[in-house]
Scaffold this active site. Structure first.
Site, PDB file in Angstrom:
ATOM      1  CG  ASP A  31      36.308  35.281  31.094  1.00  0.00           C
ATOM      2  OD1 ASP A  31      35.635  36.002  31.719  1.00  0.00           O
ATOM      3  OD2 ASP A  31      35.794  35.291  29.749  1.00  0.00           O
ATOM      4  CB  CYS A  32      38.665  39.534  33.613  1.00  0.00           C
ATOM      5  SG  CYS A  32      38.386  39.792  31.595  1.00  0.00           S
ATOM      6  CB  SER A  33      33.836  39.245  32.717  1.00  0.00           C
ATOM      7  OG  SER A  33      34.095  39.167  31.368  1.00  0.00           O
ATOM      8  CB  SER A  51      35.397  43.753  30.684  1.00  0.00           C
ATOM      9  OG  SER A  51      36.366  43.723  29.868  1.00  0.00           O
ATOM     10  CG  HIS A  90      42.055  42.456  32.429  1.00  0.00           C
ATOM     11  ND1 HIS A  90      41.722  40.581  32.291  1.00  0.00           N
ATOM     12  CD2 HIS A  90      42.825  42.899  33.713  1.00  0.00           C
ATOM     13  CE1 HIS A  90      42.196  40.499  33.220  1.00  0.00           C
ATOM     14  NE2 HIS A  90      42.721  41.164  34.032  1.00  0.00           N
ATOM     15  CG  HIS A 102      44.048  40.908  37.423  1.00  0.00           C
ATOM     16  ND1 HIS A 102      44.157  40.445  36.278  1.00  0.00           N
ATOM     17  CD2 HIS A 102      44.694  40.214  38.281  1.00  0.00           C
ATOM     18  CE1 HIS A 102      45.900  40.267  36.523  1.00  0.00           C
ATOM     19  NE2 HIS A 102      46.340  40.420  37.839  1.00  0.00           N
TER      20      HIS A 102
END
Length: 130
Positions: A31-33, A51, A90, A102
């Site tokens: 995932d993004c983080s 995040s 995000h 990303h």
């Protein structure tokens, strides 16, 4: 330059599937983080898992002064009306030329996106950790 090495590492994972709440320190899904945590960690920069926790690290940078390797933080529809750090939903890494690396729900994979008017409208802040 260290930022360039981090970006190169991240680009190796373009196309890797997005899965919300992916486990940290693995490369099958992100995932993004977890993606940001992983690519910075490979280069000895330890970031926390979420995040919001990542936003607590580094030096604040205005959008006009962002450089390659800076972390970009955004809000989401679900977090738009929240206050302070809880607004963040995000994170991405700035790679230059008005682009970021990303992964997110809409793209469903690690990808490069232009920082278009939508992303600018949900931008919360940037941090320099390199």
């Amino acid at each position: 330059m260290r930022a360039d090495q981090i970006i190169l590492t991240g680009k190796q994972y373009i196309g890797t599937p997005y899965v919300f709440n992916s486990p940290p320190y693995q490369t099958k899904t992100f995932d993004c983080s977890s993606f940001i945590q992983y690519i910075f960690g490979v280069h000895g920069i330890n970031l926390r898992r979420s995040s919001r926790q990542q936003f607590k690290k580094g030096v604040p940078v205005s959008f006009k002064k962002i450089k390659r390797g800076d972390l970009l933080f955004f809000t989401t529809k679900a977090r738009l009306n929240r206050k302070g750090i809880s607004k963040i939903g995000h994170v991405a890494i700035y790679i230059g030329n008005n682009q970021m690396l990303h992964t997110h729900r809409q793209g469903k994979k690690v990808m490069i996106s232009e920082i278009n008017p939508y992303w600018k409208s949900v931008f919360v802040g940037a941090k320099r950790v390199v």
